[in-house]
Design an enzyme around this catalytic site. Structure first.
Site, PDB file in Angstrom:
ATOM      1  N   GLU A  44       0.840  -1.204   0.000  1.00 37.85           N
ATOM      2  CA  GLU A  44       0.000   0.000   0.000  1.00 37.85           C
ATOM      3  C   GLU A  44       0.875   1.255   0.000  1.00 37.85           C
ATOM      4  OE1 GLU A  44      -3.170   0.553   3.083  1.00 37.85           O
ATOM      5  OE2 GLU A  44      -2.447   2.621   3.053  1.00 37.85           O
ATOM      6  N   SER A  57       0.136 -10.183   7.159  1.00 34.06           N
ATOM      7  CA  SER A  57      -0.824  -9.080   7.236  1.00 34.06           C
ATOM      8  C   SER A  57      -0.422  -8.111   8.338  1.00 34.06           C
ATOM      9  CB  SER A  57      -2.218  -9.659   7.493  1.00 34.06           C
ATOM     10  OG  SER A  57      -3.014  -8.713   8.128  1.00 34.06           O
TER      11      SER A  57
END
Ligand code: SF4
Length: 288
Positions: A133, A227
């Site tokens: 991201e 994650s």
């Protein structure tokens, strides 16, 4: 009586749900479907999609080596994390049908950094420089950009006084750490435009996990080991509850329930499917 309580905000967030749904929708079109990077940070979900024929393009180099889909029978789905602008340009130039499932909250950051860097501001992205991201956000800056991950890096950051900065955050960054870093920048005498771009889904998930962990005798955090938001949940829960477990699937759970356990709390990262959360809940209920 022991209670098993699931955190209010656990599992798929809006953006991830939307991206996964997009893949299933596209599978229905009969096209060959690729995702640019794994669609979510969850091995189970990715494996299931692979079994249905979805292929993962791992990186820019792999994409560059691919042949364009002449008949547009191949679609590339951009995942919720988003990608640098350059990747969109490569996809377009190669003639792939590009389906953009970038989360709208991430897209908003792309627009902010594009606009602010074009206005001459130095962009500071508070986040993990290795996270896709953040790489994506960086790729929408039209000028200098620095990724700052912690207070030390913020203290070491130096531009001449009076410089104009725009500070944004990775959506999954810890809110308190972001505030600490922002405070350091505020003391440096720059002209700062600070935009808190931490996603509510993350804050809510962290807040509800912390609240349950503070009361729980045992806490279970479910999510992929890559994650970042799940790792942060684990960090938060471990601080509140010494018996915190981090598991990817039910197979990882070797639950040692202390005697007289009153509350078992469960939470899950943004990429964890409901099916898995339910399996864990049921398992714990049976163990009690
Ligand atoms: Fe979008 Fe927030 Fe989910 Fe990230 S955490 S994908 S920003 S909804």
């Amino acid at each position: 009586m022991t209670e098993v309580r699931l955190a209010e905000c656990a599992g798929f967030c809006f953006g991830v749900r939307r991206a996964v749904d997009t893949v299933y929708e596209q599978l229905g079109t009969g096209k060959t479907i690729y995702t640019y990077g794994p669609i979510v940070h969850n091995g189970e979900v990715v494996r299931e999609l692979e079994e249905r024929g979805v292929r993962v393009i791992q990186n820019r180099e792999e994409l560059l080596g691919m042949s364009p889909g002449a008949s547009r029978e191949e679609a590339v789905i951009i995942r919720a994390h988003g990608v640098p602008r350059e990747i969109c340009e490569i996809l377009e130039s190669k003639g792939f049908a590009c389906v953009d499932a970038t989360c709208p909250f991430v897209k908003k950051i792309h627009r902010i950094v594009e606009r602010e860097s074009r206005a001459g501001r130095h962009i500071v992205i508070v986040g993990d420089p290795r996270h896709p991201e953040v790489e994506g956000i960086r790729g929408w800056c039209d000028g200098p950009a620095t990724v700052v991950e912690n207070a030390e890096e913020a203290r070491n950051f130096a531009l001449s006084e009076g410089c104009e900065l725009c500070i944004v955050s990775q959506t999954t960054f810890n809110y308190n750490k972001f505030q600490d870093i922002v405070e350091i920048f505020q003391k440096k005498g720059y002209n700062n435009n600070i935009v808190n771009t931490i996603c509510n889904a993350t804050e809510e998930r962290q807040r509800s996990a912390r609240a349950i962990a503070a009361e729980a005798d045992v806490m279970i955090v479910i999510g992929g080991k890559h994650s970042s938001n799940t790792r942060k949940l684990y960090e938060i829960c471990s601080r509140e509850c010494a018996n915190t477990y981090f598991i990817q699937t039910l197979d990882d759970l070797r639950l040692e329930l202390p005697k007289a356990v009153r509350l078992v709390g469960i939470t899950a990262g943004a990429s964890t499917p409901n099916k898995l959360i339910e399996e864990v809940q049921n398992y714990v209920r049976i163990k009690l």
